[in-house]
Design an enzyme around this catalytic site. Sequence first.
Site, PDB file in Angstrom:
ATOM      1  N   ASP A  72       0.699  -1.041   0.148  1.00  0.00           N
ATOM      2  CA  ASP A  72       0.100  -0.122  -0.013  1.00  0.00           C
ATOM      3  C   ASP A  72       0.853   1.259   0.079  1.00  0.00           C
ATOM      4  OD1 ASP A  72      -2.488   1.261  -0.132  1.00  0.00           O
ATOM      5  OD2 ASP A  72      -2.397   1.719   2.086  1.00  0.00           O
ATOM      6  N   HIS A  96      -3.916  13.981   0.850  1.00  0.00           N
ATOM      7  CA  HIS A  96      -4.032  13.178   1.842  1.00  0.00           C
ATOM      8  C   HIS A  96      -2.869  13.314   2.781  1.00  0.00           C
ATOM      9  CE1 HIS A  96      -5.099   9.566   4.160  1.00  0.00           C
ATOM     10  NE2 HIS A  96      -3.873   9.040   3.961  1.00  0.00           N
ATOM     11  N   GLU A 130     -10.319   4.077   3.674  1.00  0.00           N
ATOM     12  CA  GLU A 130      -9.306   4.648   2.824  1.00  0.00           C
ATOM     13  C   GLU A 130      -9.724   4.523   1.488  1.00  0.00           C
ATOM     14  OE1 GLU A 130      -5.293   4.374   3.849  1.00  0.00           O
ATOM     15  OE2 GLU A 130      -5.491   5.929   5.332  1.00  0.00           O
ATOM     16  N   GLU A 166      -9.024   4.250  -2.333  1.00  0.00           N
ATOM     17  CA  GLU A 166      -8.077   3.757  -2.920  1.00  0.00           C
ATOM     18  C   GLU A 166      -8.529   3.071  -4.140  1.00  0.00           C
ATOM     19  OE1 GLU A 166      -4.466   2.309  -1.108  1.00  0.00           O
ATOM     20  OE2 GLU A 166      -5.166   3.142   0.810  1.00  0.00           O
ATOM     21  N   ASP A 203      -9.083   0.445   1.718  1.00  0.00           N
ATOM     22  CA  ASP A 203      -7.957   0.243   3.026  1.00  0.00           C
ATOM     23  C   ASP A 203      -8.581   0.594   4.471  1.00  0.00           C
ATOM     24  OD1 ASP A 203      -5.527  -0.575   4.259  1.00  0.00           O
ATOM     25  OD2 ASP A 203      -4.615   1.686   3.711  1.00  0.00           O
ATOM     26  N   ARG A 249      -7.583   4.355  13.298  1.00  0.00           N
ATOM     27  CA  ARG A 249      -6.889   5.539  13.277  1.00  0.00           C
ATOM     28  C   ARG A 249      -6.187   5.373  14.955  1.00  0.00           C
ATOM     29  NH1 ARG A 249      -5.703   6.362   8.361  1.00  0.00           N
ATOM     30  NH2 ARG A 249      -7.502   6.574   7.121  1.00  0.00           N
ATOM     31  N   GLN A 293      -3.246   3.159  14.962  1.00  0.00           N
ATOM     32  CA  GLN A 293      -2.334   3.697  13.782  1.00  0.00           C
ATOM     33  C   GLN A 293      -1.517   4.904  14.579  1.00  0.00           C
ATOM     34  OE1 GLN A 293      -4.074   5.288  10.377  1.00  0.00           O
ATOM     35  NE2 GLN A 293      -2.114   5.756   9.313  1.00  0.00           N
ATOM     36  N   LYS A 337      -3.886  -1.370   9.915  1.00  0.00           N
ATOM     37  CA  LYS A 337      -4.364  -1.714   8.427  1.00  0.00           C
ATOM     38  C   LYS A 337      -4.299  -3.182   8.238  1.00  0.00           C
ATOM     39  CE  LYS A 337      -3.256   2.525   7.297  1.00  0.00           C
ATOM     40  NZ  LYS A 337      -3.975   3.414   6.468  1.00  0.00           N
ATOM     41  N   THR A 339      -8.712  -5.376   3.818  1.00  0.00           N
ATOM     42  CA  THR A 339      -8.744  -4.696   2.840  1.00  0.00           C
ATOM     43  C   THR A 339      -9.849  -5.388   1.771  1.00  0.00           C
ATOM     44  OG1 THR A 339      -6.326  -4.371   3.098  1.00  0.00           O
ATOM     45  CG2 THR A 339      -7.360  -3.498   0.855  1.00  0.00           C
ATOM     46  N   GLU A 395      -9.914  12.676   7.732  1.00  0.00           N
ATOM     47  CA  GLU A 395      -9.749  13.786   6.943  1.00  0.00           C
ATOM     48  C   GLU A 395     -11.409  14.697   7.030  1.00  0.00           C
ATOM     49  OE1 GLU A 395      -6.862  13.783   3.326  1.00  0.00           O
ATOM     50  OE2 GLU A 395      -7.732  11.705   3.884  1.00  0.00           O
TER      51      GLU A 395
HETATM   52 CA    CA Z   1      -3.772   3.490   2.663  1.00  0.00          CA
END
Ligand code: CA
Length: 415
Positions: A122, A129, A195, A197, A229, A233, A236, A249, A253, A360
């Site tokens: 990834d 971002h 996420e 993607e 993904d 948080r 993380q 993560k 996925t 975000e």
């Molecule tokens: Ca990602």
Amino acid sequence: MTLLKSWIETANDPEGPFPLNNLPFGVFSHKGSRPRCCTAIGDKVLDLGGMQRAGLLKPLGLTEPALNGFMEKGPEAWSGLRATLFGFLGEGSEAAGMVAPHLYPQGEVEMHMPFRVAEFTDFYAGRNHAQNVGTMFRGPENALPPNWLHIPIGYNGRASTVVVSGTDITRPVGQTKTPDAEVPSFGPSKRLDIELEMGAVIGQPSEMGRPISVAEADAMIFGYVLLNDWSARDLQAWEYQPLGPFQAKAFATSISPWVVSRAALEPFRRSTPPREKELLPYLAEPGPMLYDIALSVSLLPKGRRTPTTICRTNYAEMYYSAAQQLAHHASSGCAMRVGDLLGSGTISGPEKDSFGSLLELTWGGKEPLEMVDGEERRFIEDGDTLTLHGHAQGDGYRIGFGECAGMIRPAPDFP
Ligand code: CA
């Protein structure tokens, strides 16, 4: 390029996701039958495995329950099959009578993982971002790491937990520490996120010890999928220094069931944005390597009927292309394998409603999003369903990706 007409009428709908121009690849089963390769045309699935077995197609690995065998056959086989299918499915085709028994209504089939994921990498290649997340985690002065404008940075993720759209996701459990807590604690993530993607599916291998050019990398890409993904948080923020994401993560996925081929996306190529720092020559692009793909995310709260669109953005917002990421990945001598999956990195546009993650969109949970039915969301709650959508808009036709959806189940009891 305009709409290529098919004798399957539903494929000629200008707003439909699966015209003859598209022909994405996937794996399906029908009423408990053995999974095999297929394509989508209009509101139907075409059984490519069945057509190969009936002698209508050359032996291309299409009876297998994954696209890996077909991908191994290489780019000539990929374009050869596409040309054959144009002949079978085009308006006025004389083969319609032979093809028709191999069509199934999409509403009756089950879609499976389209390919065996060899390895999952990834990246972190979206400018907006990286700026947004960096600002939240490290402050605006240190938002972009010093290497960011020179290297498409990434991390090696987990292939074992890449799942197809429609698979429920269990809320991850892990270690977290809030800034004011003295010691860390262990429990269900409270800041579960998406996420948005795109995933590049690698269809040809590269040798260990041999770097590849960006042009070679582009030719190795079989196609693209939507990719979510999922990210915890709170896990993380505590674990990521100095090695980057790990358990935050690793739990899941999701990808769309359809792999849209590079050939179908050819008319939608776009250049990466102007370089803020000149790139080293090994990352130079010989032509446009991004694509104009409109993307959106919807959130359906548990027990509700109306989803809320929480984000609209475009794949062309990326700073680095998948071909650049792949060339960089192989540059050290790292061997790439058929079935490798490369996540683009979160695709955030410049505006607040174009951010590709809740982190975000709610600015770290400080500005909740209002759902159409009046609920609020800072992060994902149990029972919520998150769905990614994507399509390229052509002249009177669309190249759709289907959807990439997942519902969150409560965290397990931990012994
Ligand atoms: Ca990602």
